[in-house]
Scaffold this motif. Structure first.
Motif, short mmCIF file in Angstrom:
data_model
loop_
_atom_site.label_atom_id
_atom_site.label_comp_id
_atom_site.label_asym_id
_atom_site.label_seq_id
_atom_site.Cartn_x
_atom_site.Cartn_y
_atom_site.Cartn_z
N GLY A 224 0.79 -1.23 0.00
CA GLY A 224 0.00 0.00 0.00
C GLY A 224 0.82 1.28 0.00
N ARG A 225 2.13 1.16 -0.16
CA ARG A 225 3.00 2.34 -0.09
C ARG A 225 2.77 3.26 -1.28
NH1 ARG A 225 5.58 -1.32 -3.04
NH2 ARG A 225 7.26 -0.73 -4.48
N ASN A 226 3.12 4.54 -1.10
CA ASN A 226 3.05 5.46 -2.22
C ASN A 226 4.39 5.48 -2.96
OD1 ASN A 226 4.87 7.41 -1.01
ND2 ASN A 226 3.18 8.09 0.28
N HIS A 227 4.46 6.23 -4.05
CA HIS A 227 5.65 6.18 -4.90
C HIS A 227 6.88 6.79 -4.24
CE1 HIS A 227 3.45 4.56 -8.26
NE2 HIS A 227 2.59 5.56 -8.25
N GLY A 228 6.69 7.53 -3.17
CA GLY A 228 7.83 8.12 -2.49
C GLY A 228 8.49 7.21 -1.48
N VAL A 229 7.92 6.02 -1.28
CA VAL A 229 8.47 5.06 -0.31
C VAL A 229 9.24 3.98 -1.05
CG1 VAL A 229 7.92 3.35 1.46
CG2 VAL A 229 6.65 5.51 1.37
N TRP A 230 10.52 3.86 -0.73
CA TRP A 230 11.39 2.89 -1.41
C TRP A 230 11.51 1.58 -0.64
CZ3 TRP A 230 16.36 5.84 -3.34
CH2 TRP A 230 15.96 6.87 -4.22
N ALA A 231 11.23 1.61 0.66
CA ALA A 231 11.43 0.41 1.47
C ALA A 231 10.54 0.44 2.71
CB ALA A 231 12.89 0.29 1.88
N VAL A 232 10.27 -0.76 3.22
CA VAL A 232 9.53 -0.92 4.47
C VAL A 232 10.38 -1.79 5.39
CG1 VAL A 232 7.50 -1.99 5.54
CG2 VAL A 232 7.24 -0.62 3.46
N VAL B 219 12.00 -4.05 -0.18
CA VAL B 219 12.55 -2.96 -0.98
C VAL B 219 11.96 -2.96 -2.38
CG1 VAL B 219 14.70 -2.92 0.34
CG2 VAL B 219 14.56 -4.33 -1.71
N GLY B 220 11.71 -1.76 -2.89
CA GLY B 220 11.25 -1.58 -4.26
C GLY B 220 12.42 -1.35 -5.19
N ARG B 221 12.11 -1.09 -6.46
CA ARG B 221 13.15 -0.97 -7.48
C ARG B 221 14.14 0.16 -7.17
NH1 ARG B 221 13.88 -2.89 -12.78
NH2 ARG B 221 15.95 -2.20 -13.41
N GLU C 15 24.39 1.97 5.77
CA GLU C 15 24.76 3.27 5.21
C GLU C 15 23.75 3.71 4.16
OE1 GLU C 15 28.61 2.78 3.55
OE2 GLU C 15 29.65 2.70 5.48
N ILE C 16 23.39 2.81 3.28
CA ILE C 16 22.43 3.14 2.21
C ILE C 16 21.07 3.47 2.81
CG2 ILE C 16 21.43 2.39 0.04
CD1 ILE C 16 24.54 2.56 0.14
N GLU C 17 20.68 2.72 3.82
CA GLU C 17 19.42 2.98 4.50
C GLU C 17 19.44 4.38 5.12
OE1 GLU C 17 17.19 1.60 8.61
OE2 GLU C 17 18.45 0.14 7.57
N HIS C 18 20.54 4.72 5.80
CA HIS C 18 20.63 6.03 6.45
C HIS C 18 20.55 7.16 5.43
CE1 HIS C 18 21.72 8.90 9.58
NE2 HIS C 18 22.60 9.41 8.74
N GLU C 19 21.20 6.97 4.28
CA GLU C 19 21.20 8.01 3.25
C GLU C 19 19.80 8.24 2.68
OE1 GLU C 19 23.95 6.60 0.37
OE2 GLU C 19 25.72 6.94 1.64
N ASN C 20 18.96 7.23 2.74
CA ASN C 20 17.63 7.32 2.13
C ASN C 20 16.50 7.22 3.15
OD1 ASN C 20 18.22 7.17 -0.95
ND2 ASN C 20 19.49 5.55 -0.09
N GLN C 21 16.79 7.60 4.39
CA GLN C 21 15.81 7.45 5.46
C GLN C 21 14.46 8.10 5.18
OE1 GLN C 21 17.56 8.49 9.25
NE2 GLN C 21 17.18 6.44 10.03
N PRO C 22 14.42 9.29 4.55
CA PRO C 22 13.11 9.90 4.29
C PRO C 22 12.23 9.07 3.36
CG PRO C 22 14.88 11.52 4.09
CD PRO C 22 15.53 10.18 4.17
N LYS C 23 12.83 8.12 2.65
CA LYS C 23 12.08 7.31 1.69
C LYS C 23 11.75 5.92 2.23
CE LYS C 23 14.50 9.90 -1.84
NZ LYS C 23 15.69 9.94 -2.70
N ILE C 24 11.94 5.74 3.54
CA ILE C 24 11.70 4.44 4.17
C ILE C 24 10.56 4.56 5.18
CG2 ILE C 24 12.70 2.65 5.65
CD1 ILE C 24 15.42 3.38 4.50
#
Length: 206
Positions: free
Chosen positions: A127-135, A149-151, A168-177
């Motif tokens: 149910g995530r929106n397009h701005g969410v890359w991971a749960v 994780v999405g594409r 590290e990658i998770e931290h860099e993209n935290q707003p998208k998780i």
């Protein structure tokens, strides 16, 4: 819960288990049951994923019977000594090679969470929106597994140097998780040593 189209399970199982002294993937699970940590992980992921890929290393011959017997595919990390992130990249390349664009990733040294937990994570991801890359599940203030994780996040992992790590990658993209609080301690439980395994087995039997 039905299968999620395009979702591929990934089990990272290429480690040498030096602290355990034996391959953690082959540890009996449940403790007194007929299965193993590897077969338990595959069986659970198969409930939600179109297919499951097991990333092996030098232990590939030892894992083949279990992986194939549970209906999973094997992908070999040619250089597992580079670390767990290299196994993650190996698995995610195989996800894309098999035409899938999302993954549910777990580690073989983590017993499968409760099915209600997985259903919650999968529902959030679907149910995530397009701005969410991971749960990612969260328990007791700690982030756990499996992660979905999405594409976009797959590409972030794959374009990072092999010397990087997932955190590290998770931290860099935290707003998208999206972090999903769960009441299941198994999402943050690790089995590193024989003492860890014995303690967890005691809890499981209690």
């Amino acid at each position: 819960m039905s299968l999620v189209m395009g979702l591929c399970g990934v089990v990272l199982a290429a480690g040498e288990s030096t602290r355990m002294g034996r391959d953690k993937a082959l540890l009996p699970w449940p403790p007194e049951g007929p299965g193993t940590l590897l077969s338990a992980a595959i069986d659970v992921l198969n409930e939600y994923c179109e297919m499951v890929i097991v990333v092996a290393g030098k232990n590939e011959p030892a894992l083949q019977a279990i992986a194939y017997g549970c209906g999973a595919f094997l992908a070999r990390n040619p250089a597992p000594e580079r670390g767990q992130f290299s196994s993650l990249q190996t698995g995610l390349r195989e996800v894309l090679n098999r035409g899938r664009d999302a993954a549910m990733i777990t580690l073989v040294d983590r017993p499968p969470p409760q099915r209600a937990t997985l259903a919650m994570l999968v529902s959030s991801f679907a149910g995530r929106n397009h701005g969410v890359w991971a749960v990612i599940p969260e328990h007791g203030g700690k982030h756990g597994h499996p992660i979905l994780v999405g594409r976009e996040m797959i590409e972030a992992f794959l374009t990072a140097p092999v010397t990087a790590n997932a955190r590290e990658i998770e931290h860099e993209n935290q707003p998208k998780i999206t972090y999903v609080p769960v009441g299941d301690p198994l999402v943050t439980t690790k089995v590193d040593t024989a003492a860890d395994y014995a303690a967890l087995g005691s809890q499981f039997r209690a």
